[in-house]
Design a protein around this motif. Sequence first.
Motif, PDB file in Angstrom:
ATOM      1  N   GLY A 204     -43.052  -9.449   2.112  1.00 38.82           N
ATOM      2  CA  GLY A 204     -42.176  -8.309   2.295  1.00 38.82           C
ATOM      3  C   GLY A 204     -40.695  -8.602   2.295  1.00 38.82           C
ATOM      4  N   VAL A 205     -40.312  -9.861   2.078  1.00 39.84           N
ATOM      5  CA  VAL A 205     -38.893 -10.227   2.005  1.00 39.84           C
ATOM      6  C   VAL A 205     -38.324  -9.793   0.653  1.00 39.84           C
ATOM      7  CG1 VAL A 205     -37.276 -12.180   1.946  1.00 39.84           C
ATOM      8  CG2 VAL A 205     -39.189 -12.179   3.568  1.00 39.84           C
ATOM      9  N   ARG A 206     -37.121  -9.273   0.661  1.00 37.54           N
ATOM     10  CA  ARG A 206     -36.465  -8.907  -0.609  1.00 37.54           C
ATOM     11  C   ARG A 206     -35.998 -10.174  -1.317  1.00 37.54           C
ATOM     12  NH1 ARG A 206     -30.898  -5.600  -0.763  1.00 37.54           N
ATOM     13  NH2 ARG A 206     -30.027  -7.710  -0.780  1.00 37.54           N
ATOM     14  N   VAL A 207     -36.460 -10.375  -2.521  1.00 31.03           N
ATOM     15  CA  VAL A 207     -36.106 -11.568  -3.294  1.00 31.03           C
ATOM     16  C   VAL A 207     -35.301 -11.142  -4.512  1.00 31.03           C
ATOM     17  CG1 VAL A 207     -36.982 -13.515  -4.634  1.00 31.03           C
ATOM     18  CG2 VAL A 207     -38.157 -12.829  -2.526  1.00 31.03           C
ATOM     19  N   ARG A 208     -34.100 -11.689  -4.632  1.00 34.19           N
ATOM     20  CA  ARG A 208     -33.260 -11.407  -5.801  1.00 34.19           C
ATOM     21  C   ARG A 208     -32.670 -12.702  -6.334  1.00 34.19           C
ATOM     22  NH1 ARG A 208     -29.817  -5.819  -4.470  1.00 34.19           N
ATOM     23  NH2 ARG A 208     -31.658  -4.446  -4.323  1.00 34.19           N
ATOM     24  N   LYS A 209     -32.456 -12.708  -7.625  1.00 36.80           N
ATOM     25  CA  LYS A 209     -31.871 -13.877  -8.281  1.00 36.80           C
ATOM     26  C   LYS A 209     -30.379 -13.929  -7.982  1.00 36.80           C
ATOM     27  CE  LYS A 209     -31.485 -16.095 -12.834  1.00 36.80           C
ATOM     28  NZ  LYS A 209     -32.150 -17.342 -12.432  1.00 36.80           N
ATOM     29  N   GLY A 210     -29.896 -15.120  -7.667  1.00 37.69           N
ATOM     30  CA  GLY A 210     -28.469 -15.283  -7.411  1.00 37.69           C
ATOM     31  C   GLY A 210     -28.113 -16.752  -7.294  1.00 37.69           C
ATOM     32  N   SER A 211     -26.945 -17.104  -7.803  1.00 39.29           N
ATOM     33  CA  SER A 211     -26.462 -18.476  -7.664  1.00 39.29           C
ATOM     34  C   SER A 211     -24.947 -18.458  -7.676  1.00 39.29           C
ATOM     35  CB  SER A 211     -26.981 -19.367  -8.804  1.00 39.29           C
ATOM     36  OG  SER A 211     -26.289 -19.109 -10.008  1.00 39.29           O
ATOM     37  N   TYR A 212     -24.353 -19.522  -7.170  1.00 39.32           N
ATOM     38  CA  TYR A 212     -22.902 -19.606  -7.112  1.00 39.32           C
ATOM     39  C   TYR A 212     -22.279 -19.653  -8.509  1.00 39.32           C
ATOM     40  CZ  TYR A 212     -23.621 -20.833  -2.163  1.00 39.32           C
ATOM     41  OH  TYR A 212     -23.980 -20.836  -0.832  1.00 39.32           O
ATOM     42  N   GLU A 213     -23.069 -19.988  -9.520  1.00 38.19           N
ATOM     43  CA  GLU A 213     -22.552 -20.021 -10.890  1.00 38.19           C
ATOM     44  C   GLU A 213     -22.550 -18.641 -11.548  1.00 38.19           C
ATOM     45  OE1 GLU A 213     -24.931 -22.059  -9.812  1.00 38.19           O
ATOM     46  OE2 GLU A 213     -24.078 -24.086  -9.910  1.00 38.19           O
ATOM     47  N   ASP A 214     -23.129 -17.628 -10.895  1.00 40.08           N
ATOM     48  CA  ASP A 214     -23.244 -16.283 -11.475  1.00 40.08           C
ATOM     49  C   ASP A 214     -22.762 -15.260 -10.448  1.00 40.08           C
ATOM     50  OD1 ASP A 214     -23.973 -13.873 -12.620  1.00 40.08           O
ATOM     51  OD2 ASP A 214     -25.941 -14.583 -13.309  1.00 40.08           O
ATOM     52  N   PRO A 215     -21.459 -15.009 -10.392  1.00 41.33           N
ATOM     53  CA  PRO A 215     -20.910 -14.117  -9.357  1.00 41.33           C
ATOM     54  C   PRO A 215     -21.520 -12.721  -9.362  1.00 41.33           C
ATOM     55  CG  PRO A 215     -19.143 -15.348 -10.413  1.00 41.33           C
ATOM     56  CD  PRO A 215     -20.390 -15.619 -11.214  1.00 41.33           C
ATOM     57  N   ALA A 216     -21.762 -12.155 -10.552  1.00 39.03           N
ATOM     58  CA  ALA A 216     -22.302 -10.793 -10.619  1.00 39.03           C
ATOM     59  C   ALA A 216     -23.703 -10.739 -10.010  1.00 39.03           C
ATOM     60  CB  ALA A 216     -22.328 -10.309 -12.061  1.00 39.03           C
ATOM     61  N   ALA A 217     -24.544 -11.694 -10.387  1.00 42.04           N
ATOM     62  CA  ALA A 217     -25.901 -11.730  -9.832  1.00 42.04           C
ATOM     63  C   ALA A 217     -25.860 -11.974  -8.329  1.00 42.04           C
ATOM     64  CB  ALA A 217     -26.719 -12.820 -10.533  1.00 42.04           C
ATOM     65  N   LEU A 218     -24.928 -12.797  -7.903  1.00 46.05           N
ATOM     66  CA  LEU A 218     -24.821 -13.096  -6.480  1.00 46.05           C
ATOM     67  C   LEU A 218     -24.446 -11.847  -5.691  1.00 46.05           C
ATOM     68  CD1 LEU A 218     -25.206 -15.720  -4.861  1.00 46.05           C
ATOM     69  CD2 LEU A 218     -22.724 -15.986  -4.862  1.00 46.05           C
ATOM     70  N   ARG A 219     -23.497 -11.085  -6.201  1.00 41.65           N
ATOM     71  CA  ARG A 219     -23.114  -9.846  -5.515  1.00 41.65           C
ATOM     72  C   ARG A 219     -24.298  -8.895  -5.409  1.00 41.65           C
ATOM     73  NH1 ARG A 219     -18.394 -10.565  -8.588  1.00 41.65           N
ATOM     74  NH2 ARG A 219     -19.123  -9.072 -10.169  1.00 41.65           N
ATOM     75  N   HIS A 220     -25.098  -8.813  -6.486  1.00 43.37           N
ATOM     76  CA  HIS A 220     -26.283  -7.957  -6.467  1.00 43.37           C
ATOM     77  C   HIS A 220     -27.282  -8.443  -5.421  1.00 43.37           C
ATOM     78  CE1 HIS A 220     -29.496  -5.362  -7.811  1.00 43.37           C
ATOM     79  NE2 HIS A 220     -30.278  -6.412  -8.058  1.00 43.37           N
ATOM     80  N   SER A 221     -27.441  -9.745  -5.327  1.00 40.67           N
ATOM     81  CA  SER A 221     -28.410 -10.289  -4.370  1.00 40.67           C
ATOM     82  C   SER A 221     -27.954 -10.083  -2.933  1.00 40.67           C
ATOM     83  CB  SER A 221     -28.661 -11.772  -4.650  1.00 40.67           C
ATOM     84  OG  SER A 221     -27.539 -12.566  -4.303  1.00 40.67           O
ATOM     85  N   PHE A 222     -26.648  -9.897  -2.728  1.00 45.27           N
ATOM     86  CA  PHE A 222     -26.109  -9.678  -1.390  1.00 45.27           C
ATOM     87  C   PHE A 222     -26.021  -8.190  -1.025  1.00 45.27           C
ATOM     88  CE2 PHE A 222     -23.362 -13.831  -1.439  1.00 45.27           C
ATOM     89  CZ  PHE A 222     -24.519 -14.585  -1.324  1.00 45.27           C
ATOM     90  N   GLU A 223     -26.388  -7.323  -1.917  1.00 47.26           N
ATOM     91  CA  GLU A 223     -26.241  -5.884  -1.697  1.00 47.26           C
ATOM     92  C   GLU A 223     -26.885  -5.453  -0.379  1.00 47.26           C
ATOM     93  OE1 GLU A 223     -27.134  -1.702  -4.127  1.00 47.26           O
ATOM     94  OE2 GLU A 223     -28.223  -3.536  -4.630  1.00 47.26           O
ATOM     95  N   GLY A 224     -26.122  -4.720   0.426  1.00 43.44           N
ATOM     96  CA  GLY A 224     -26.651  -4.189   1.676  1.00 43.44           C
ATOM     97  C   GLY A 224     -26.682  -5.172   2.825  1.00 43.44           C
TER      98      GLY A 224
END
Length: 286
Positions: A45-65
């Motif tokens: 039940g944990v929210r899993v999203r792709k994100g890495s320090y090399e991809d700022p846009a993906a990281l922001r999405h993974s931090f949403e909320g």
Amino acid sequence: MIVITGATGALNGATVEHLLKRMPAEQIGVSVRNTAKARHFADRGVRVRKGSYEDPAALRHSFEGAEQVLLVSSNDPHADAVALHRVGIDAAVAAGARRILYTSHQGAGVDSPFHPARDHAATEQCLANSGVAWTALRNGFYAHSLGWLLGDWQQSGTITAPADGPVSWTDRSDAAEAAAAILTGGRAFGGPVTLTARQAVTFDDVAALASKTTGREVERIVLDDEAWIAAKVAAGTPEAMARMTLTTFQAAREGRFAGVGPLLGELLGREPRTVADQLAADIDAA
């Protein structure tokens, strides 16, 4: 929501496990390079999203909320760690996080011989400049590192290494559990907090503990720095790696890792694991 980076690694992965014991899974998110490796969290039940320090846009999405974000420090010795950490900090700020936590190190300092300590200090300055509440988890030097710093002492009966100084060797799993306690507790921790074992020991002390644990004498032999480097290179260690490891001893001589405090034990509600515990584990694993 609390979002954890590096959750497929040993440190922050353990922190997520402890969070799952403390709060509903749907209030936890992880930001990972490879989502397949975090399937065991998604299945619970944990929210899993792709994100890495090399991809700022993906990281922001993974931090949403996220209300809180725990950033793991980079373990790539060839990367510009501070720049990568800055990306993480900026992404957390952009996502509206109220607090950013970071896995720092007890010896953080801009003038330390130990290069990662300089990166941690610079990252803490970035956090201070972020405009968001922050906490740097200055974990003690992880005790499992003794496995490669002590060498083949179980076979040789000797601990052969450069001159050192007292180090508050700290169990990594204890640090992970403490991070979960801080994330979910009501106490506000602002700025750097030091999380260490109760005692700082030298390699002389470790040799004595090893002797007691094994029931046979383990001798401490001090090598000149350059002699130790030459021995490591002769044994197949790249010279650059050997010299990086040497800075650990140099920083220890300056007392960079000598501080101890009660906070880790208070957060755990028990005594932190000790060097003796680590030696016993290493012996069992051999």
